[in-house]
Motif scaffolding. Structure first.
Motif, PDB file in Angstrom:
ATOM      1  N   SER A 144       0.873  -1.041  -0.170  1.00  0.00           N
ATOM      2  CA  SER A 144       0.178   0.066  -0.226  1.00  0.00           C
ATOM      3  C   SER A 144       1.116   1.351  -0.376  1.00  0.00           C
ATOM      4  CB  SER A 144      -0.718   0.077   1.222  1.00  0.00           C
ATOM      5  OG  SER A 144      -2.066  -1.046   1.420  1.00  0.00           O
ATOM      6  N   ALA A 145       2.053   1.084   0.210  1.00  0.00           N
ATOM      7  CA  ALA A 145       2.920   2.464   0.976  1.00  0.00           C
ATOM      8  C   ALA A 145       3.698   2.449  -0.243  1.00  0.00           C
ATOM      9  CB  ALA A 145       3.676   2.634   1.696  1.00  0.00           C
ATOM     10  N   GLY A 146       3.969   1.279  -1.114  1.00  0.00           N
ATOM     11  CA  GLY A 146       4.818   1.560  -2.413  1.00  0.00           C
ATOM     12  C   GLY A 146       5.847   0.752  -2.003  1.00  0.00           C
ATOM     13  N   GLU A 147       6.148   0.630  -0.828  1.00  0.00           N
ATOM     14  CA  GLU A 147       7.807   0.092  -0.627  1.00  0.00           C
ATOM     15  C   GLU A 147       7.829  -1.625  -0.786  1.00  0.00           C
ATOM     16  OE1 GLU A 147       7.738   0.625   3.609  1.00  0.00           O
ATOM     17  OE2 GLU A 147       7.899   2.901   2.715  1.00  0.00           O
ATOM     18  N   ALA A 148       7.029  -2.499  -1.549  1.00  0.00           N
ATOM     19  CA  ALA A 148       7.058  -4.044  -1.588  1.00  0.00           C
ATOM     20  C   ALA A 148       6.330  -4.286  -3.233  1.00  0.00           C
ATOM     21  CB  ALA A 148       6.682  -4.709  -1.050  1.00  0.00           C
ATOM     22  N   ALA A 149       7.047  -4.829  -4.147  1.00  0.00           N
ATOM     23  CA  ALA A 149       6.048  -5.049  -5.575  1.00  0.00           C
ATOM     24  C   ALA A 149       5.032  -6.057  -5.485  1.00  0.00           C
ATOM     25  CB  ALA A 149       6.900  -6.283  -5.883  1.00  0.00           C
ATOM     26  N   GLU A 150       4.507  -5.229  -5.742  1.00  0.00           N
ATOM     27  CA  GLU A 150       2.341  -6.110  -5.772  1.00  0.00           C
ATOM     28  C   GLU A 150       2.892  -7.794  -5.585  1.00  0.00           C
ATOM     29  OE1 GLU A 150      -0.578  -4.805  -5.405  1.00  0.00           O
ATOM     30  OE2 GLU A 150       0.888  -2.846  -5.112  1.00  0.00           O
ATOM     31  N   SER A 151       3.686  -7.937  -6.621  1.00  0.00           N
ATOM     32  CA  SER A 151       3.298  -9.620  -6.587  1.00  0.00           C
ATOM     33  C   SER A 151       3.850 -10.767  -5.604  1.00  0.00           C
ATOM     34  CB  SER A 151       4.319 -10.259  -7.760  1.00  0.00           C
ATOM     35  OG  SER A 151       5.381  -9.666  -7.909  1.00  0.00           O
ATOM     36  N   LEU A 152       4.629 -10.219  -4.425  1.00  0.00           N
ATOM     37  CA  LEU A 152       5.044 -10.487  -3.420  1.00  0.00           C
ATOM     38  C   LEU A 152       4.482 -11.346  -2.427  1.00  0.00           C
ATOM     39  CD1 LEU A 152       7.705 -11.099  -1.650  1.00  0.00           C
ATOM     40  CD2 LEU A 152       7.647  -8.687  -0.723  1.00  0.00           C
ATOM     41  N   GLU A 153       4.854 -12.523  -2.109  1.00  0.00           N
ATOM     42  CA  GLU A 153       3.401 -13.309  -1.302  1.00  0.00           C
ATOM     43  C   GLU A 153       4.433 -14.131  -0.399  1.00  0.00           C
ATOM     44  OE1 GLU A 153       1.279 -15.487  -3.663  1.00  0.00           O
ATOM     45  OE2 GLU A 153       2.909 -16.806  -4.403  1.00  0.00           O
ATOM     46  N   VAL A 154       3.327 -14.188   0.770  1.00  0.00           N
ATOM     47  CA  VAL A 154       4.345 -15.222   1.747  1.00  0.00           C
ATOM     48  C   VAL A 154       3.128 -16.564   1.457  1.00  0.00           C
ATOM     49  CG1 VAL A 154       4.403 -15.182   4.619  1.00  0.00           C
ATOM     50  CG2 VAL A 154       4.202 -13.753   2.882  1.00  0.00           C
ATOM     51  N   VAL A 155       4.081 -17.679   1.369  1.00  0.00           N
ATOM     52  CA  VAL A 155       3.170 -18.663   1.059  1.00  0.00           C
ATOM     53  C   VAL A 155       4.556 -19.967   2.372  1.00  0.00           C
ATOM     54  CG1 VAL A 155       3.212 -18.460  -1.248  1.00  0.00           C
ATOM     55  CG2 VAL A 155       5.362 -19.648  -0.715  1.00  0.00           C
ATOM     56  N   ASP A 156       3.366 -20.593   1.986  1.00  0.00           N
ATOM     57  CA  ASP A 156       4.028 -21.973   3.036  1.00  0.00           C
ATOM     58  C   ASP A 156       4.765 -22.907   2.275  1.00  0.00           C
ATOM     59  OD1 ASP A 156       3.174 -23.727   6.037  1.00  0.00           O
ATOM     60  OD2 ASP A 156       3.534 -25.217   4.248  1.00  0.00           O
ATOM     61  N   VAL A 157       5.518 -24.010   2.703  1.00  0.00           N
ATOM     62  CA  VAL A 157       6.997 -24.481   2.452  1.00  0.00           C
ATOM     63  C   VAL A 157       5.899 -25.457   1.326  1.00  0.00           C
ATOM     64  CG1 VAL A 157       9.236 -23.407   3.201  1.00  0.00           C
ATOM     65  CG2 VAL A 157       7.197 -25.627   3.938  1.00  0.00           C
ATOM     66  N   SER A 158       5.040 -26.008   2.094  1.00  0.00           N
ATOM     67  CA  SER A 158       4.013 -26.991   1.154  1.00  0.00           C
ATOM     68  C   SER A 158       3.431 -26.219   0.231  1.00  0.00           C
ATOM     69  CB  SER A 158       3.044 -27.447   2.527  1.00  0.00           C
ATOM     70  OG  SER A 158       2.069 -26.085   2.475  1.00  0.00           O
ATOM     71  N   GLN A 159       3.011 -25.319   0.301  1.00  0.00           N
ATOM     72  CA  GLN A 159       2.293 -24.534  -1.403  1.00  0.00           C
ATOM     73  C   GLN A 159       3.609 -24.455  -2.176  1.00  0.00           C
ATOM     74  OE1 GLN A 159       1.214 -20.970   1.370  1.00  0.00           O
ATOM     75  NE2 GLN A 159      -0.077 -20.937  -0.127  1.00  0.00           N
ATOM     76  N   LEU A 160       4.613 -24.338  -2.245  1.00  0.00           N
ATOM     77  CA  LEU A 160       5.541 -23.960  -2.910  1.00  0.00           C
ATOM     78  C   LEU A 160       6.074 -25.822  -3.557  1.00  0.00           C
ATOM     79  CD1 LEU A 160       7.777 -22.289  -4.078  1.00  0.00           C
ATOM     80  CD2 LEU A 160       9.303 -22.963  -2.249  1.00  0.00           C
ATOM     81  N   LEU A 161       5.829 -26.262  -2.894  1.00  0.00           N
ATOM     82  CA  LEU A 161       6.439 -27.602  -3.130  1.00  0.00           C
ATOM     83  C   LEU A 161       5.409 -28.370  -3.833  1.00  0.00           C
ATOM     84  CD1 LEU A 161       8.138 -30.294  -3.414  1.00  0.00           C
ATOM     85  CD2 LEU A 161       6.426 -31.633  -1.013  1.00  0.00           C
ATOM     86  N   LEU A 162       3.883 -28.196  -3.581  1.00  0.00           N
ATOM     87  CA  LEU A 162       2.533 -28.101  -4.767  1.00  0.00           C
ATOM     88  C   LEU A 162       2.396 -27.938  -6.005  1.00  0.00           C
ATOM     89  CD1 LEU A 162      -0.233 -29.677  -4.943  1.00  0.00           C
ATOM     90  CD2 LEU A 162      -1.632 -28.235  -3.652  1.00  0.00           C
ATOM     91  N   ARG A 163       3.204 -26.824  -6.073  1.00  0.00           N
ATOM     92  CA  ARG A 163       3.257 -26.057  -6.752  1.00  0.00           C
ATOM     93  C   ARG A 163       4.337 -26.923  -8.207  1.00  0.00           C
ATOM     94  NH1 ARG A 163       5.438 -19.766  -7.649  1.00  0.00           N
ATOM     95  NH2 ARG A 163       5.541 -19.317  -9.806  1.00  0.00           N
TER      96      ARG A 163
END
Length: 739
Positions: A701-720
């Motif tokens: 919201s403050a324009g200090e992080a990319a809109e694509s940045l996200e937080v994911v669990d390692v399980s979500q990363l593995l499933l992907r």
């Protein structure tokens, strides 16, 4: 014997007698002060061999100090010089009477001369380095960033000056002997002593009285050190060398591990068995700590052993984000209060005796106020610990991890919280909603029981459906694991993505699992960490009964808080299971080839260690192993990671309390994550996922992080990678559980 030597000998002998007597009396007073505490759990007293081994390893091996290598090495030499140079003190006591005095038998052994040279030389370099470090990092220079803030500065500098004076005296005496050619050791074995000898006069008329005078100086400052200790019982930087080994011996865990994992049980007045709320007597049994004597004697030994090094403060997330909580200050404030109050308690002085003898003088001390001083209270209430300090703790365990003398900060903070919650009913107002929801709905959000099944329905309705077995009274015979979903995993929208990813991965790997569905209740962790032990036990006993009736033996948990509670706290209540975290199970399945990451994930990922998975349970490797097996992933660690990782701010029931003072802890952690220029922040905890996600949304919201940045669990990363799709899409959006 010359009058000078006789005079010096008598003076130093008198100092020795006075110092010994004062030190013995001081030890007696410390033992009596520690003794005002309640009894400890019987497990702390043995087995003797294992605890002694742990004490020797930690003390001689300096295992905790070496977490900061150069400081640990310097401190080790200073530590060992204390007992190993005792023979030079014996020599000095003889040299004041006769400058030519020497020890019998070993006085001319080259190996003895070499050993003293090495120990004294390395110790001198070490103490000079430690003194310089203290000066460079003083609060006057670094403010709150100094780990010596709240330490008693004069005591630190006094001890360092004493050690420097002692070590220099060793070399000056040896230098005089080398200059006068009465030194029996060769140059190669004692180069520093000979270097001193090169600049000192060698004439006997100067060297002999010089040896006696320096020996007297050395003895007087040594004996004065013990007198100062006796006069200042709270001088931790001096006393810790005597108290730390004892404190380490009586640490909570007999295997030598820090007091992490499960919270300390509440014990009855005898200290021999856990408190039974149905039989407890509020007038006799301690409901937490409301006064200093409510702590156990091990707690009072903790307070006495603090060396004021500030490592706990340096790592504390609350302190590092501008909050008043300093674990060191809490311990030192409790220490000061204990040593102020104990003398009156030991004399049997009470509010009643003061009423009977109102005119009795106590050297101007308001004893009544001291006896009634609350442990927790504002400045106006005269509390020892301010409420803002008490409630800022996240139970992250960083203080316990770093403490070189094994002080159990969290246990003491938890005891004070228990008293405030269960006796005083005095705690942050927003936590009241948490407790009501836990009591009425068995989850922190107060959502209906049937909502725990929503994610199961969502999995069944997706394009590639997954059927999840729900336990109906008994675990199906062919089921290997009960999947403990947890409140967040079942009810919080972002965490539900992790839950569904784990379920899909277990299904793909052919692992037979089942869930409790609506029969699952909160493990009670938020209630226990808040201090409401009664609600914790109510929820825990309900869950233990459900699990035992269902025949559960193996559990996989997605939430580190549930994992920690099920594995480390439920056994105390009759629920003993083989508990594994989902990252451990998934890493194992990848290693066995039952899950194969195939699709490349070309991202820079930084991993955040959940406190209750990492520090509290030492699970650091499996989540990183999972990421390492995903093709294309580039990982970069944050500055603070693994055992020195930084909290997200959710632990200690803080997730349900407002953060009004200083910088938000989750914002600080995300700022650190952003320094790695990540495409994704990965973690293995639903609480962390929510906290970091909220902070990232603020940054977006403050324009200090990319809109694509996200937080994911390692399980979500593995499933992907395993499925070749993006199940975590939208994970960075601001979503919350619906009430």
């Amino acid at each position: 014997m010359q009058p000078l030597y006789l005079t010096l000998g008598i003076i130093t002998s008198v100092f020795a007698v006075v110092a010994l007597a004062a030190f013995v009396l001081a030890i007696r007073q410390i033992v009596r002060t520690v003794g005002i505490g309640r009894p400890v759990e019987p497990e702390r007293k043995g087995p003797f061999g294992q605890r002694l081994t742990t004490t020797l390893i930690e003390t001689i091996g300096h295992t905790r100090m070496l977490k900061r290598p150069w400081i640990g090495i310097a401190h080790w030499f200073v530590m060992v010089s204390f007992p190993l140079l005792v023979l030079t003190v014996v020599e000095a006591q003889g040299e004041v009477f006769d400058p030519h005095f020497s020890l019998p038998v070993i006085h001319d052994w080259t190996i003895y001369g070499l050993a003293i040279e090495i120990i004294a030389g390395a110790s001198l370099v070490g103490i000079l380095g430690l003194t310089a470090y203290r000066l460079i990092n003083s609060p006057a220079r670094r403010g709150r960033k100094s780990r010596f803030m709240h330490s008693k500065h004069w005591t630190g500098y006094y001890v360092e000056a004493y050690i420097i004076g002692l070590l220099v005296s060793v070399f000056v005496i040896r230098g005089f002997k080398a200059a006068s050619e009465t030194f029996p050791f060769p140059v190669w074995a004692t180069p520093v002593s000979h270097a001193f000898g090169a600049v000192l006069p060698g004439e006997m008329s100067i060297a002999e009285p010089g040896i006696a005078a320096v020996a007297a100086f050395k003895l007087i400052i040594s004996y004065m050190f013990f007198v100062v200790l006796a006069l200042k019982l709270t001088m931790g930087v001096g006393w810790h060398r005597f108290l730390a080994p004892v404190n380490i011996y009586f640490k909570r865990n007999q295997d030598g591990s820090p007091a992490h994992g499960g919270a300390k049980q509440m014990m009855d007045a005898s200290g021999q068995k856990p408190l039974d709320f149905e039989e407890a007597d509020p007038d006799e049994d301690p409901f937490g700590a409301g006064k200093i004597e409510d702590f156990t004697w091990k707690g009072l030994l903790d307070f006495s052993s603090c060396t004021e090094c500030g490592r706990c403060q340096d790592q504390c997330p609350a302190w590092n984000t501008g909050k008043p909580l300093s674990p060191k200050k809490v311990i030192l404030d409790l220490q000061q209060h204990a040593y102020e109050k104990a003398p009156y308690l030991l004399q049997g002085i009470t509010e009643e005796t003061l009423a009977e003898q109102p005119d009795e003088s106590h050297s101007g001390v308001d004893v009544l106020s001291l006896l009634n001083k609350p442990l927790v209270g504002t400045e106006e209430e005269g509390g020892v610990i301010h409420p803002d300090e008490l409630w800022a703790c996240t139970n992250c365990g960083a203080c316990v991890e770093q403490c070189p003398v094994d002080i159990e900060h969290i246990d003491h903070i938890l005891d004070m919280r228990r008293y405030q919650v269960m006796v005083e009913s005095n705690f942050p107002s927003e936590a009241n909603t948490l407790l009501k929801n836990l009591e009425n709905k068995a989850n922190p959000w107060g959502m209906a029981e049937e909502r725990r099944m929503d994610w199961v329905q969502e999995l069944a309705e997706q394009e590639d459906p997954v059927e999840v077995t729900v336990v109906d009274e008994k675990m199906p015979e062919d089921t290997e694991y009960l999947f403990w979903v947890g409140c967040a995993g079942a009810l919080e929208d972002r965490a539900k993505k992790t839950t569904k990813a784990i379920a899909e991965l277990l299904d793909i790997a052919g692992v037979k699992f089942a869930v409790m569905g609506g029969m699952e209740a909160c493990t009670g962790d938020p209630a226990r960490r808040l201090g409401m032990e009664y609600v914790f036990q109510m929820l825990a006993q309900q869950n233990v009964e459900t699990l035992n009736d269902a025949g559960v033996t193996k559990i996989v948990a997605s939430c580190p808080h549930c994992f920690n509670t099920l594995a480390n706290e439920y056994p105390d209540l009759g629920g003993t299971y083989e508990v594994i975290h989902h990252s451990q199970l998934l890493a194992k399945l990848v290693d066995e080839g039952k899950l194969t990451p195939v699709d490349s994930v070309e991202e820079n990922i930084t991993y955040h260690d959940p406190c209750f998975l990492g520090r509290h349970n030492k699970v650091y490797t499996p989540p990183r192993d999972i990421m390492a097996k995903v093709p294309g992933v580039k990982t970069q660690e944050m500055h603070r990671h693994k055992e020195r990782g930084f909290c997200c701010g959710a632990g200690g029931a803080r997730m349900w309390m407002e953060e009004r003072i200083g910088k938000r802890i989750n914002t600080e952690r995300v700022d650190e994550a952003l320094t790695t220029n990540p495409d994704t922040v990965s973690t293995a905890c639903p609480f962390c996922q929510v906290m970091l996600g909220d902070a990232i949304n603020e940054k977006k919201s403050a324009g200090e992080a990319a809109e694509s940045l996200e937080v994911v669990d390692v399980s979500q990363l593995l499933l992907r990678s395993v499925k070749g799709e993006d199940p975590a899409a939208g994970g960075g959006e601001k979503e919350t559980a619906e009430a």
